[in-house]
Write a protein that holds these residues in place. Structure first.
Motif, PDB file in Angstrom:
ATOM      1  N   GLN A   1       9.882  73.427  52.901  1.00  0.00           N
ATOM      2  CA  GLN A   1      11.281  73.840  52.798  1.00  0.00           C
ATOM      3  C   GLN A   1      11.400  75.361  52.708  1.00  0.00           C
ATOM      4  N   TYR A   2      10.455  75.991  52.004  1.00  0.00           N
ATOM      5  CA  TYR A   2      10.479  77.450  51.871  1.00  0.00           C
ATOM      6  C   TYR A   2      10.216  78.125  53.225  1.00  0.00           C
TER       7      TYR A   2
ATOM      8  N   LYS B   1       5.973  69.568  50.215  1.00  0.00           N
ATOM      9  CA  LYS B   1       7.335  69.557  50.765  1.00  0.00           C
ATOM     10  C   LYS B   1       8.123  70.791  50.313  1.00  0.00           C
ATOM     11  N   ASP B   2       7.820  71.303  49.099  1.00  0.00           N
ATOM     12  CA  ASP B   2       8.477  72.524  48.633  1.00  0.00           C
ATOM     13  C   ASP B   2       8.075  73.713  49.502  1.00  0.00           C
TER      14      ASP B   2
ATOM     15  N   LYS C   1       7.945  64.667  53.344  1.00  0.00           N
ATOM     16  CA  LYS C   1       7.445  65.897  53.976  1.00  0.00           C
ATOM     17  C   LYS C   1       7.943  66.001  55.421  1.00  0.00           C
TER      18      LYS C   1
ATOM     19  N   PHE D   1       5.211  76.718  43.818  1.00  0.00           N
ATOM     20  CA  PHE D   1       5.578  75.453  44.453  1.00  0.00           C
ATOM     21  C   PHE D   1       4.634  74.364  43.966  1.00  0.00           C
ATOM     22  N   LYS D   2       5.195  73.210  43.666  1.00  0.00           N
ATOM     23  CA  LYS D   2       4.390  72.119  43.124  1.00  0.00           C
ATOM     24  C   LYS D   2       3.867  71.206  44.218  1.00  0.00           C
ATOM     25  N   TYR D   3       4.683  70.963  45.259  1.00  0.00           N
ATOM     26  CA  TYR D   3       4.327  70.005  46.298  1.00  0.00           C
ATOM     27  C   TYR D   3       4.396  70.660  47.684  1.00  0.00           C
TER      28      TYR D   3
ATOM     29  N   ARG E   1      -0.475  70.995  49.809  1.00  0.00           N
ATOM     30  CA  ARG E   1      -0.401  71.280  48.379  1.00  0.00           C
ATOM     31  C   ARG E   1      -1.668  71.964  47.912  1.00  0.00           C
TER      32      ARG E   1
END
Length: 614
Positions: free
Chosen positions: A136-137, A132-133, A173, A128-130, A114
């Protein structure tokens, strides 16, 4: 290769599995700092880390420099590299650019983070905030190309007091596609082992890699612990506080404490790999590795010393078939990789298929050629005023008292020791040596200094000498070589082959234009003969351009930037470099009789009776 694959290969097949390690480096703030770090990374390569990682500095030049360093470490230094990537305050366009550069450089490992929130407490402006985002991207865009690591916090995250939530965030995550975990630094080993147990219970089964912070000074130890908000065990404080003003004792005791911590980790059953936060330093990490007896780290099971070839192979996927290099660049891998970066193919047999488009004009900047700042160059080599002083620099290098020369990026190798006395004598007589290798006849590939390639093989070398020689001596030398060749009785081939070329490109040789002379080769069970090092005309002429340009840049960089230096000294140095460029010829000799040993070439030069430099 992906980190998870490398760890699996290293740890499978033995019980208990052997311990391995890796290093983290951060992006320096200055160009000379970057160069010094490359040199340090190059040395630490010999410790055989499984991988290194390079931190991400978001914004401006620092971001692109991360990508550049990843490319250099992966392609030039041959280090498996993991790139940090943060998403805080990062628009998706910048993330796409970073990932694309990593992909093109051959990097297969990303540590997805992050990142720190804005210092003013405002919301991130990124897409993206986190973490995990971001994971995923990356998975959506690149599938399984990247091995993705995530950060773990054994002592909790400073922004979340609920331990269970922190554990679940890490699990999210992992579920999003993470392949391994690298943790924040810590010193409380019992808490860490307990944390690993909790992760196992919630279904986290990917490798957990502990982040190890060596202790170099007491002030840095306390500062980093406070910054990371981690607990310091009382026995650490009891041991270090009484000696906190003595940096030497602190590092010694810190090595002992951290080594004990690592031993307990490796015995826990959860850990078999250690990740060291080097802080771009070397000594403290090496001391811990020595204490743990890990300096002889994991090496490939089917290669001797982990060395596939006698030169370090690039990990860039587009260079995977490269199996041959000219010997001239054996100490200048940075410029060689730069000059061949645009090739669309690499030699994997005979050299001829790739040599015609191989070497164009040198478009490297001065700093890439000299690889030292003016200040550092002056500190290393001074301002030699005469040929004798220049000879003294080379002699100091050959003795190991000097760690580099303008044309040799690193210290002299152990393989030179068998001929070092002869090389020193040559330099004292005005033959300034650039490259060399001794003759070898059927040396086992397992031999520590000269061995390379798969097990149960044999390696061979022809003696090679490359040097600057005054133009008045060249004709005498080459006449002696021709006389020696005639004395051997075979007129169809030369026992000693040579190239001699001046700054203007005037070439004299007894080789044909299309000759490609393998000067290093190996014979291994079940394989074709490998010929990884060669001498040939096209690449030698390209090397000539680089060497003479290097002398010019050495002169120009120092004379233009040393405002406080004695003008007469600077002038004398410039005159010396001009003399070297105008009056000296670049020569190489190959003794094709590799059985004979190492005396013939040196004796031929000694028989010229050139006076020692006055």
């Amino acid at each position: 290769m992906k980190i998870s694959q490398k760890l699996s290969q290293a740890h499978n097949g033995s019980n208990p599995p052997p311990a391995t390690f890796s290093f983290e480096f951060f992006v320096p703030k200055t160009s000379q700092g970057v160069q010094n770090l490359y040199d340090r990374m190059d040395r630490m390569y010999d410790l055989n880390p499984i991988f290194i990682d390079i931190t991400w500095n978001a914004g401006g030049r620092s971001s692109s420099l991360t990508n550049e360093m990843v490319y250099t470490s992966q392609s030039t230094l041959g280090l498996e590299t993991c790139m940090h990537l943060t998403c805080t305050n990062m628009k998706v366009e910048l993330i796409d650019e970073a990932l694309e550069k990593a992909y093109k450089s051959g990097c297969q490992n990303i540590l997805a983070l992050r990142g720190d929130p804005p210092l003013d407490g405002s919301e991130s402006t990124g897409d993206f905030k986190y973490a995990k985002d971001l994971i995923q991207y990356i998975r959506k865009k690149y599938g399984d190309h990247f091995n993705i690591g995530v950060a773990g916090y054994p002592e909790g995250h400073p922004e979340e007091e609920d331990e269970l939530k922190t554990l679940n965030y890490l699990k999210e995550k992992c579920d999003a596609g993470a392949d391994f975990i690298i943790t924040q630094m810590f010193y409380d080993v019992d808490n860490f082992i307990n944390w690993c147990s909790k992760l196992n219970k919630i279904g986290v089964d990917i490798p957990i890699i502990p982040g190890i912070m060596p202790i170099s000074t007491y002030a840095a130890f306390i500062r980093r612990a406070k910054w990371s908000e981690i607990a310091i065990p009382q026995h650490f404080l009891d041991a270090l506080d009484p000696i906190k003003d003595d940096d030497f004792l602190v590092r010694e005791k810190g090595t002992e404490l951290v080594s004990e911590m690592c031993t307990k980790l490796l015995q826990s059953g959860y850990i078999n790999h250690l990740h060291f936060y080097t802080m771009n330093l070397e000594k403290a990490t090496v001391m811990i590795l020595e204490k743990l007896n890990l300096i002889e780290a994991i090496k490939s099971h089917d290669l001797v010393g982990g060395s596939e070839l006698p030169w370090r192979k690039s990990l860039h996927p587009e260079r995977s078939k490269e199996s041959i290099r000219p010997i001239f660049w054996q100490h200048r891998k940075y410029s060689y990789i730069s000059r061949t970066a645009t090739w669309d193919e690499f030699p994997n047999g005979r050299w001829g298929d790739s040599r015609s488009p191989a070497f164009g004009d040198i478009d490297l900047c001065a700093s890439e050629l000299l690889r030292q700042s003016p200040k550092k160059a002056l500190e290393l080599w001074g301002l030699p005023q005469s040929l004798k002083e220049l000879s003294g620099l080379v002699v100091d290098y050959l003795k190991g008292d000097l760690k580099s020369l303008p044309w040799s990026d690193g210290p002299v190798g152990d393989d030179t020791k068998v001929i070092v006395d002869n090389l020193i004598d040559l330099n004292k007589h005005g033959f300034f040596t650039m490259n060399s290798q001794p003759a070898l006849n059927a040396i086992k590939s397992s031999e520590k200094v000269f061995g390379w390639g798969p097990k149960n093989g044999y390696v061979y070398q022809k003696q090679y000498l490359e040097f600057f020689c005054h133009k008045d001596v060249v004709s005498k030398l080459l006449n002696s070589v021709e006389a020696f060749n005639k004395s051997q009785g075979d007129t169809t081939s030369s026992v000693i082959s040579y190239y001699a070329v001046d700054k203007s490109g005037n070439l004299i040789s007894n080789c044909r234009d299309d000759d490609i002379n393998a000067v290093t080769w190996g014979v291994f069970p079940g394989e074709e003969i490998l010929q990884p090092t060669i001498v040939e005309k096209t690449s030698f002429l390209a090397w000539k351009d680089e060497v003479y340009r290097l002398l010019s840049e050495w002169s120009k960089v120092l004379s233009s930037n040393l405002v406080d230096a004695d003008p007469s000294k600077v002038g004398g140095f410039v005159e010396l470099m001009d003399k070297l460029g105008d009056e000296f010829v670049l020569c190489n000799l190959v003794n094709n009789d590799f059985v004979e040993g190492n005396s013939t070439l040196f004796n031929l030069i000694k028989d010229l009776h050139v006076q020692e430099l006055a």
